[in-house]
Scaffold this motif. Structure first.
Motif, PDB file in Angstrom:
ATOM      1  N   ALA A  78       0.823  -1.204   0.000  1.00  0.00           N
ATOM      2  CA  ALA A  78       0.000   0.000   0.000  1.00  0.00           C
ATOM      3  C   ALA A  78       0.855   1.252   0.000  1.00  0.00           C
ATOM      4  O   ALA A  78       0.378   2.339  -0.341  1.00  0.00           O
ATOM      5  N   PHE A  79       2.146   1.105   0.383  1.00  0.00           N
ATOM      6  CA  PHE A  79       3.042   2.250   0.456  1.00  0.00           C
ATOM      7  C   PHE A  79       4.136   2.198  -0.605  1.00  0.00           C
ATOM      8  O   PHE A  79       4.529   3.235  -1.142  1.00  0.00           O
ATOM      9  N   PHE A  80       4.667   1.028  -0.898  1.00  0.00           N
ATOM     10  CA  PHE A  80       5.773   0.871  -1.833  1.00  0.00           C
ATOM     11  C   PHE A  80       5.444  -0.277  -2.793  1.00  0.00           C
ATOM     12  O   PHE A  80       6.069  -1.335  -2.752  1.00  0.00           O
ATOM     13  N   LYS A  81       4.454  -0.053  -3.639  1.00  0.00           N
ATOM     14  CA  LYS A  81       3.884  -1.144  -4.428  1.00  0.00           C
ATOM     15  C   LYS A  81       4.898  -1.757  -5.392  1.00  0.00           C
ATOM     16  O   LYS A  81       4.836  -2.945  -5.692  1.00  0.00           O
ATOM     17  N   GLU A  82       5.857  -0.958  -5.889  1.00  0.00           N
ATOM     18  CA  GLU A  82       6.789  -1.498  -6.873  1.00  0.00           C
ATOM     19  C   GLU A  82       7.691  -2.579  -6.292  1.00  0.00           C
ATOM     20  O   GLU A  82       8.184  -3.434  -7.031  1.00  0.00           O
ATOM     21  N   LEU A  83       7.922  -2.543  -4.994  1.00  0.00           N
ATOM     22  CA  LEU A  83       8.730  -3.599  -4.382  1.00  0.00           C
ATOM     23  C   LEU A  83       8.109  -4.956  -4.656  1.00  0.00           C
ATOM     24  O   LEU A  83       8.785  -5.927  -4.983  1.00  0.00           O
ATOM     25  N   ASP A  84       6.813  -5.030  -4.533  1.00  0.00           N
ATOM     26  CA  ASP A  84       6.125  -6.298  -4.757  1.00  0.00           C
ATOM     27  C   ASP A  84       6.020  -6.623  -6.245  1.00  0.00           C
ATOM     28  O   ASP A  84       6.011  -7.782  -6.635  1.00  0.00           O
ATOM     29  N   ASN A  85       5.984  -5.598  -7.090  1.00  0.00           N
ATOM     30  CA  ASN A  85       5.918  -5.836  -8.527  1.00  0.00           C
ATOM     31  C   ASN A  85       7.199  -6.473  -9.051  1.00  0.00           C
ATOM     32  O   ASN A  85       7.176  -7.270  -9.984  1.00  0.00           O
ATOM     33  N   TYR A  86       8.336  -6.093  -8.432  1.00  0.00           N
ATOM     34  CA  TYR A  86       9.623  -6.552  -8.941  1.00  0.00           C
ATOM     35  C   TYR A  86      10.106  -7.841  -8.300  1.00  0.00           C
ATOM     36  O   TYR A  86      11.000  -8.480  -8.792  1.00  0.00           O
ATOM     37  N   HIS A  87       9.572  -8.197  -7.149  1.00  0.00           N
ATOM     38  CA  HIS A  87      10.031  -9.424  -6.502  1.00  0.00           C
ATOM     39  C   HIS A  87       8.895  -9.984  -5.656  1.00  0.00           C
ATOM     40  O   HIS A  87       7.932  -9.297  -5.347  1.00  0.00           O
ATOM     41  N   HIS A  88       9.032 -11.214  -5.268  1.00  0.00           N
ATOM     42  CA  HIS A  88       7.995 -11.856  -4.475  1.00  0.00           C
ATOM     43  C   HIS A  88       8.613 -12.539  -3.254  1.00  0.00           C
ATOM     44  O   HIS A  88       8.219 -13.615  -2.866  1.00  0.00           O
ATOM     45  N   LEU A  89       9.620 -11.874  -2.701  1.00  0.00           N
ATOM     46  CA  LEU A  89      10.315 -12.460  -1.556  1.00  0.00           C
ATOM     47  C   LEU A  89       9.530 -12.257  -0.260  1.00  0.00           C
ATOM     48  O   LEU A  89       9.711 -12.982   0.701  1.00  0.00           O
ATOM     49  N   GLY A  90       8.688 -11.219  -0.250  1.00  0.00           N
ATOM     50  CA  GLY A  90       7.880 -10.975   0.934  1.00  0.00           C
ATOM     51  C   GLY A  90       8.627 -10.329   2.069  1.00  0.00           C
ATOM     52  O   GLY A  90       8.160 -10.346   3.201  1.00  0.00           O
ATOM     53  N   HIS A 109      16.322  10.459   0.028  1.00  0.00           N
ATOM     54  CA  HIS A 109      15.684   9.344  -0.661  1.00  0.00           C
ATOM     55  C   HIS A 109      15.841   8.075   0.179  1.00  0.00           C
ATOM     56  O   HIS A 109      16.819   7.908   0.908  1.00  0.00           O
ATOM     57  N   ILE A 110      14.858   7.190   0.101  1.00  0.00           N
ATOM     58  CA  ILE A 110      14.920   5.908   0.809  1.00  0.00           C
ATOM     59  C   ILE A 110      15.495   4.863  -0.135  1.00  0.00           C
ATOM     60  O   ILE A 110      15.060   4.743  -1.281  1.00  0.00           O
ATOM     61  N   TYR A 111      16.462   4.105   0.366  1.00  0.00           N
ATOM     62  CA  TYR A 111      17.049   3.005  -0.397  1.00  0.00           C
ATOM     63  C   TYR A 111      16.684   1.684   0.284  1.00  0.00           C
ATOM     64  O   TYR A 111      16.950   1.494   1.474  1.00  0.00           O
ATOM     65  N   PHE A 112      16.063   0.790  -0.494  1.00  0.00           N
ATOM     66  CA  PHE A 112      15.736  -0.545  -0.025  1.00  0.00           C
ATOM     67  C   PHE A 112      16.680  -1.555  -0.675  1.00  0.00           C
ATOM     68  O   PHE A 112      17.009  -1.427  -1.869  1.00  0.00           O
ATOM     69  N   PHE A 113      17.077  -2.565   0.094  1.00  0.00           N
ATOM     70  CA  PHE A 113      17.986  -3.600  -0.405  1.00  0.00           C
ATOM     71  C   PHE A 113      17.290  -4.955  -0.333  1.00  0.00           C
ATOM     72  O   PHE A 113      16.765  -5.336   0.718  1.00  0.00           O
ATOM     73  N   LEU A 114      17.271  -5.649  -1.460  1.00  0.00           N
ATOM     74  CA  LEU A 114      16.614  -6.944  -1.580  1.00  0.00           C
ATOM     75  C   LEU A 114      17.532  -7.865  -2.369  1.00  0.00           C
ATOM     76  O   LEU A 114      17.764  -7.632  -3.561  1.00  0.00           O
ATOM     77  N   ASP A 115      18.092  -8.854  -1.737  1.00  0.00           N
ATOM     78  CA  ASP A 115      19.048  -9.754  -2.395  1.00  0.00           C
ATOM     79  C   ASP A 115      20.200  -8.934  -2.961  1.00  0.00           C
ATOM     80  O   ASP A 115      20.900  -8.271  -2.222  1.00  0.00           O
ATOM     81  N   ASP A 116      20.362  -8.924  -4.297  1.00  0.00           N
ATOM     82  CA  ASP A 116      21.458  -8.177  -4.910  1.00  0.00           C
ATOM     83  C   ASP A 116      20.961  -6.906  -5.590  1.00  0.00           C
ATOM     84  O   ASP A 116      21.678  -6.300  -6.400  1.00  0.00           O
ATOM     85  N   LYS A 117      19.734  -6.463  -5.265  1.00  0.00           N
ATOM     86  CA  LYS A 117      19.156  -5.284  -5.888  1.00  0.00           C
ATOM     87  C   LYS A 117      18.964  -4.155  -4.876  1.00  0.00           C
ATOM     88  O   LYS A 117      18.798  -4.377  -3.673  1.00  0.00           O
ATOM     89  N   VAL A 118      18.954  -2.911  -5.418  1.00  0.00           N
ATOM     90  CA  VAL A 118      18.658  -1.739  -4.598  1.00  0.00           C
ATOM     91  C   VAL A 118      17.547  -0.948  -5.289  1.00  0.00           C
ATOM     92  O   VAL A 118      17.518  -0.830  -6.522  1.00  0.00           O
ATOM     93  N   PHE A 119      16.613  -0.430  -4.486  1.00  0.00           N
ATOM     94  CA  PHE A 119      15.497   0.374  -4.963  1.00  0.00           C
ATOM     95  C   PHE A 119      15.612   1.754  -4.333  1.00  0.00           C
ATOM     96  O   PHE A 119      15.860   1.863  -3.131  1.00  0.00           O
ATOM     97  N   SER A 120      15.427   2.804  -5.119  1.00  0.00           N
ATOM     98  CA  SER A 120      15.466   4.167  -4.588  1.00  0.00           C
ATOM     99  C   SER A 120      14.086   4.795  -4.704  1.00  0.00           C
ATOM    100  O   SER A 120      13.505   4.850  -5.797  1.00  0.00           O
ATOM    101  N   TYR A 121      13.581   5.285  -3.577  1.00  0.00           N
ATOM    102  CA  TYR A 121      12.261   5.888  -3.519  1.00  0.00           C
ATOM    103  C   TYR A 121      12.339   7.332  -3.029  1.00  0.00           C
ATOM    104  O   TYR A 121      13.168   7.675  -2.183  1.00  0.00           O
ATOM    105  N   TYR A 122      11.455   8.159  -3.561  1.00  0.00           N
ATOM    106  CA  TYR A 122      11.235   9.492  -3.003  1.00  0.00           C
ATOM    107  C   TYR A 122       9.750   9.782  -3.099  1.00  0.00           C
ATOM    108  O   TYR A 122       9.127   9.532  -4.130  1.00  0.00           O
ATOM    109  N   ASN A 123       9.190  10.294  -2.004  1.00  0.00           N
ATOM    110  CA  ASN A 123       7.760  10.556  -1.943  1.00  0.00           C
ATOM    111  C   ASN A 123       6.971   9.286  -2.272  1.00  0.00           C
ATOM    112  O   ASN A 123       5.943   9.331  -2.943  1.00  0.00           O
TER     113      ASN A 123
END
Length: 442
Positions: A78-90, A109-123
């Motif tokens: 509900a807050f960072f929907k693209e995280l779920d679009n790109y992976h299904h690790l939960g 900016h917020i940086y999320f780390f998932l396995d070997d990937k990084v996601f950058s979010y703003y707003n």
């Protein structure tokens, strides 16, 4: 919260904690778990903790997060929907909020780390070009990190990010993109890390340990149960039921603002930062930041990137930059440092000025801090008795008496008011008084 009235001040020296938003990932492959909201009061291990650009803090666990330190879990999609679009690790491996004012396009900016990937979010929106391989944005930082936390210059040696993986700590220098690897064997393996009000916390299991971001040093009794401090849970709480005082019951011992804009209010054995509106407010023991000051303060003022703390007939001088470090050779006596005897009720210095205004009882002493030796340059009676704290800022001079304050545009106006109240109005415009005015307003 106590709000400003004509003569009231908005200092709320009780525990307040800006609610961190914490939601787990919306996991397509696990709808059963998706429907079962976790309860952090059961004692869980967070996957990541991170504030956004507005100071809302997110606590992540699986495919959920929490919004604030109160309330139920919500799905993270509900807050960072693209995280779920790109992976299904939960889950989220790690996250931090970037501190890089040299590059405004990256700062906050917020940086999320998932396995070997990084996601950058703003707003709460994913930036174009993400996700990326971690190595593209953070060369030298391994994949599958356990935790991450930002560390601004002044708290670390440079704007940095601390990455945790098992027993290894990777100190990433943002400007040079270099990595220094170290081990802090005395620190538990962090599954999430969090910087809050210049304090650093390593979360492990349902506990946390506060540590120094440069040395990893741990002071105090740790670990502590996070349910007592970072969330509202039945039968938990490090202060019991908070007894919030009325504004009329709150008094200050001292207040000051340093050259970087950090504003500190002191009462009893505690202090509070007043400039951290975004990330919340909280009282801390004075000795946590200024460890040699163990019995409260009488007066505090800031001058030339240093904080002067007066207690009794002693003066402690600290470097303003975190961590606060006592200048070698201190404390010294008031007489040796400022040429006066104690006690002192209040003290303040205006920006870009060298005069410290010392209030003792119902008189004010002016001392030139640029002079050697330091001696009293002038002395004047005050129209107000019972002054307990004072501060000079761009808004003018405020002096605090009990739960009230008096506001003056400048120290000169403060002194002029003193003069007018101590002289007969019939003689205001005598030549002697005009000369006195001119001398005061120089």
């Amino acid at each position: 919260k106590c709000w400003n009235n004509e003569k009231s001040f908005n200092v709320h020296l009780t525990l307040t904690l800006t609610g961190p938003l914490d939601h787990d990932h919306n996991h397509h492959e696990d709808q059963a778990h998706h429907k079962a909201n976790p309860d952090r009061c059961d004692g869980i291990e967070f996957d990541a903790i991170v504030p956004d650009e507005n100071g809302h803090t997110f606590f992540f666990k699986g495919d959920h997060l929490w919004n604030g330190f109160k309330g139920p879990a919500q799905v993270s999609s509900a807050f960072f929907k693209e995280l779920d679009n790109y992976h299904h690790l939960g889950h989220v491996d790690a996250a931090f909020r970037m501190h890089n004012k040299e590059k405004p396009e990256k700062h906050d900016h917020i940086y999320f780390f998932l396995d070997d990937k990084v996601f950058s979010y703003y707003n709460h929106s994913l930036e174009e070009g993400y996700p990326k391989d971690i190595q593209l944005d953070f060369p030298g930082v391994p994949s599958h990190v356990d935790a991450a936390v930002e560390c601004p210059k002044g708290e670390c040696n440079s704007d940095s990010v601390l990455f945790f993986k098992g027993e290894e700590v990777y100190n990433y220098d943002i400007a040079t993109q270099s990595v220094k690897e170290k081990q802090w064997a005395h620190l538990p393996n962090c599954t999430s890390a969090f910087r809050w009000l210049e304090q650093y916390y390593c979360f492990h299991g349902h506990n946390f340990t506060r540590f120094h971001p440069v040395s990893g040093e741990v002071n105090g009794v740790y670990p502590k149960d996070s349910r007592h401090y970072f969330m509202s849970c039945p039968n938990f709480g490090h202060g019991g039921e908070a007894n919030v005082p009325k504004c009329s019951e709150v008094t200050l011992d001292a207040i000051t603002s340093d050259d970087s804009g950090k504003t500190y209010a002191f009462t009893g054995h505690n202090y509070m930062r007043l400039d951290t509106h975004r990330d919340g407010k909280h009282t801390f023991p004075i000795a946590r930041t200024w460890k040699e000051v163990t019995n409260g303060v009488d007066a505090v003022f800031s001058y030339s990137d240093k904080i002067y703390i007066i207690k009794g007939d002693q003066v402690y001088i600290y470097k303003s930059a975190a961590p606060s470090t006592l200048i070698e050779g201190y404390p010294k006596s008031l007489n040796a440092e400022l040429g006066i005897e104690g006690p002192v009720n209040a003290a303040f210095v205006c920006a870009d000025h060298h005069i410290v205004h010392i209030i003792q009882g119902q008189k004010m002493l002016d001392i030139d801090l640029s002079a050697t030796p330091r001696v009293v340059a002038s002395e004047a009676p005050l129209p107000i008795s019972g002054i307990e704290a004072g501060m000079c800022s761009r808004d003018g001079v405020k002096v605090y008496v009990g739960s009230e304050y008096y506001h003056y545009e400048t120290p000169s106006q403060f002194m002029l008011d003193t003069f007018l109240k101590n002289n007969n109005c019939d003689h205001l415009f005598s030549m002697d008084n005009i000369k006195t005015y001119n001398h005061m307003l120089k």
